[in-house]
Motif scaffolding. Structure first.
Motif, PDB file in Angstrom:
ATOM      1  N   ASP A 136       0.903  -1.173  -0.302  1.00 26.31           N
ATOM      2  CA  ASP A 136      -0.316  -0.100  -0.239  1.00 26.31           C
ATOM      3  C   ASP A 136       1.187   1.222  -0.346  1.00 26.31           C
ATOM      4  OD1 ASP A 136      -2.483  -1.225  -0.252  1.00 26.31           O
ATOM      5  OD2 ASP A 136      -2.189  -1.117   2.217  1.00 26.31           O
ATOM      6  N   GLU A 137       2.050   1.423   0.774  1.00 24.86           N
ATOM      7  CA  GLU A 137       2.734   2.271   0.913  1.00 24.86           C
ATOM      8  C   GLU A 137       3.307   3.127  -0.546  1.00 24.86           C
ATOM      9  OE1 GLU A 137       7.280   3.429   1.890  1.00 24.86           O
ATOM     10  OE2 GLU A 137       6.207   2.233   3.731  1.00 24.86           O
ATOM     11  N   PHE A 138       4.110   1.584  -0.785  1.00 21.99           N
ATOM     12  CA  PHE A 138       4.189   2.102  -2.630  1.00 21.99           C
ATOM     13  C   PHE A 138       3.372   1.956  -3.209  1.00 21.99           C
ATOM     14  CE2 PHE A 138       8.558   0.294  -0.640  1.00 21.99           C
ATOM     15  CZ  PHE A 138       9.479   1.187  -1.026  1.00 21.99           C
ATOM     16  N   ALA A 139       2.161   1.790  -3.683  1.00 17.58           N
ATOM     17  CA  ALA A 139       1.251   1.842  -4.403  1.00 17.58           C
ATOM     18  C   ALA A 139       0.777   3.305  -4.543  1.00 17.58           C
ATOM     19  CB  ALA A 139      -0.500   0.923  -4.141  1.00 17.58           C
ATOM     20  N   SER A 140       0.891   3.559  -2.694  1.00 10.18           N
ATOM     21  CA  SER A 140       0.481   4.962  -2.787  1.00 10.18           C
ATOM     22  C   SER A 140       1.280   6.292  -2.654  1.00 10.18           C
ATOM     23  CB  SER A 140       0.027   5.488  -1.673  1.00 10.18           C
ATOM     24  OG  SER A 140       0.811   5.025  -0.257  1.00 10.18           O
ATOM     25  N   ARG A 141       2.000   6.172  -3.322  1.00 12.72           N
ATOM     26  CA  ARG A 141       3.851   7.003  -3.824  1.00 12.72           C
ATOM     27  C   ARG A 141       3.053   7.804  -5.314  1.00 12.72           C
ATOM     28  NH1 ARG A 141       9.549   4.882  -1.579  1.00 12.72           N
ATOM     29  NH2 ARG A 141       9.397   4.278   0.191  1.00 12.72           N
ATOM     30  N   PRO A 142       3.459   9.068  -5.321  1.00 12.88           N
ATOM     31  CA  PRO A 142       3.636   9.269  -6.462  1.00 12.88           C
ATOM     32  C   PRO A 142       4.366   8.754  -7.498  1.00 12.88           C
ATOM     33  CG  PRO A 142       4.339  10.889  -4.858  1.00 12.88           C
ATOM     34  CD  PRO A 142       4.231   9.583  -4.017  1.00 12.88           C
ATOM     35  N   ARG A 143       3.801   8.998  -9.108  1.00 17.23           N
ATOM     36  CA  ARG A 143       4.816   8.117  -9.543  1.00 17.23           C
ATOM     37  C   ARG A 143       5.461   9.056 -10.472  1.00 17.23           C
ATOM     38  NH1 ARG A 143      -0.931   6.218 -13.094  1.00 17.23           N
ATOM     39  NH2 ARG A 143      -1.472   4.283 -11.312  1.00 17.23           N
ATOM     40  N   SER A 144       6.905   8.665 -10.687  1.00 19.67           N
ATOM     41  CA  SER A 144       8.234   9.890 -11.122  1.00 19.67           C
ATOM     42  C   SER A 144       7.971   8.870 -12.664  1.00 19.67           C
ATOM     43  CB  SER A 144       9.451   8.747 -10.077  1.00 19.67           C
ATOM     44  OG  SER A 144       9.049   9.523  -9.180  1.00 19.67           O
ATOM     45  N   PRO A 145       7.845  10.072 -13.431  1.00 21.16           N
ATOM     46  CA  PRO A 145       7.780  10.293 -14.665  1.00 21.16           C
ATOM     47  C   PRO A 145       9.248   9.734 -14.983  1.00 21.16           C
ATOM     48  CG  PRO A 145       6.419  12.269 -14.041  1.00 21.16           C
ATOM     49  CD  PRO A 145       7.115  11.790 -12.894  1.00 21.16           C
ATOM     50  N   GLY A 146       9.170   8.794 -16.243  1.00 22.18           N
ATOM     51  CA  GLY A 146      10.141   8.624 -17.010  1.00 22.18           C
ATOM     52  C   GLY A 146      11.401   7.369 -16.196  1.00 22.18           C
ATOM     53  N   ALA A 147      10.875   7.153 -14.813  1.00 19.53           N
ATOM     54  CA  ALA A 147      11.069   6.446 -14.028  1.00 19.53           C
ATOM     55  C   ALA A 147      10.737   4.708 -14.887  1.00 19.53           C
ATOM     56  CB  ALA A 147      10.777   6.184 -12.541  1.00 19.53           C
ATOM     57  N   GLU A 148      11.938   3.798 -14.244  1.00 18.53           N
ATOM     58  CA  GLU A 148      11.184   2.101 -14.601  1.00 18.53           C
ATOM     59  C   GLU A 148      10.509   1.370 -14.227  1.00 18.53           C
ATOM     60  OE1 GLU A 148      13.881  -1.490 -14.956  1.00 18.53           O
ATOM     61  OE2 GLU A 148      15.052  -0.285 -15.153  1.00 18.53           O
TER      62      GLU A 148
END
Length: 168
Positions: free
Chosen positions: A144-156
């Motif tokens: 849940d913690e990682f799913a709720s993190r903001p997306r980093s454009p360009g990240a793998e």
């Protein structure tokens, strides 16, 4: 903040009980894709893929983006995942089991992965039922913690499949 979960409806569970539909949800999680793009990516017939896309739209797992013009000027509709699948509890006591479809999607994706880029772990442990419940809870909190993190454009993009089962 943990994601509030609810049981999947029968229609939602039926829509998720397909490995190909789970792959479509994953593929559209970070970028909108047209039916044609999905069919090419999945190595499937566009008509078959469209059937799955429509089912996912009907049940709220995908939403259409603004139509766009394709290379030959044809109208194309890109679709994007709503994230609904992450908020549902899918246990295999429902009329339509989702776990088998999750495994099918995982195996198909692993079949496409470069083995040198896959980090695999396996663990068998023997603890009391309360400790197994604690383990499941802590894994769910981490996911849940990682799913709720903001997306980093360009990240793998990184995918994970977790299966907890009795080792007999």
């Amino acid at each position: 903040m943990p994601t509030p979960r609810r049981p999947a409806t029968e229609a939602e569970a039926a829509a998720l009980a397909s490995g190909i539909r789970l792959r479509i949800i994953r593929l559209t999680s970070f970028e909108a894709m047209t039916n044609k793009e999905l069919a090419e990516r999945l190595g499937r017939d566009p008509a078959t893929t469209l059937h799955h896309v429509r089912r996912l739209v009907e049940t709220g797992f995908l939403v259409p983006d603004e139509p766009r013009r394709g290379a030959r000027g044809a109208k194309e509709i890109p679709y994007r995942s709503t994230g609904l699948s992450w908020t549902l509890e899918n246990d295999d006591t429902q009329a339509v089991p989702v776990g088998q479809a999750m495994l099918e999607a995982y195996l198909a994706e692993m079949g496409e992965a470069d083995p040198a880029e896959v980090d695999t772990s396996r663990l068998v442990f023997q603890v009391e039922p309360a400790e197994v419940a604690e383990f499941k809870s802590r894994v769910a909190e981490l996911l849940d913690e990682f799913a709720s993190r903001p997306r980093s454009p360009g990240a793998e993009r990184t995918a994970i499949y977790v299966s907890i089962y009795p080792s007999r």
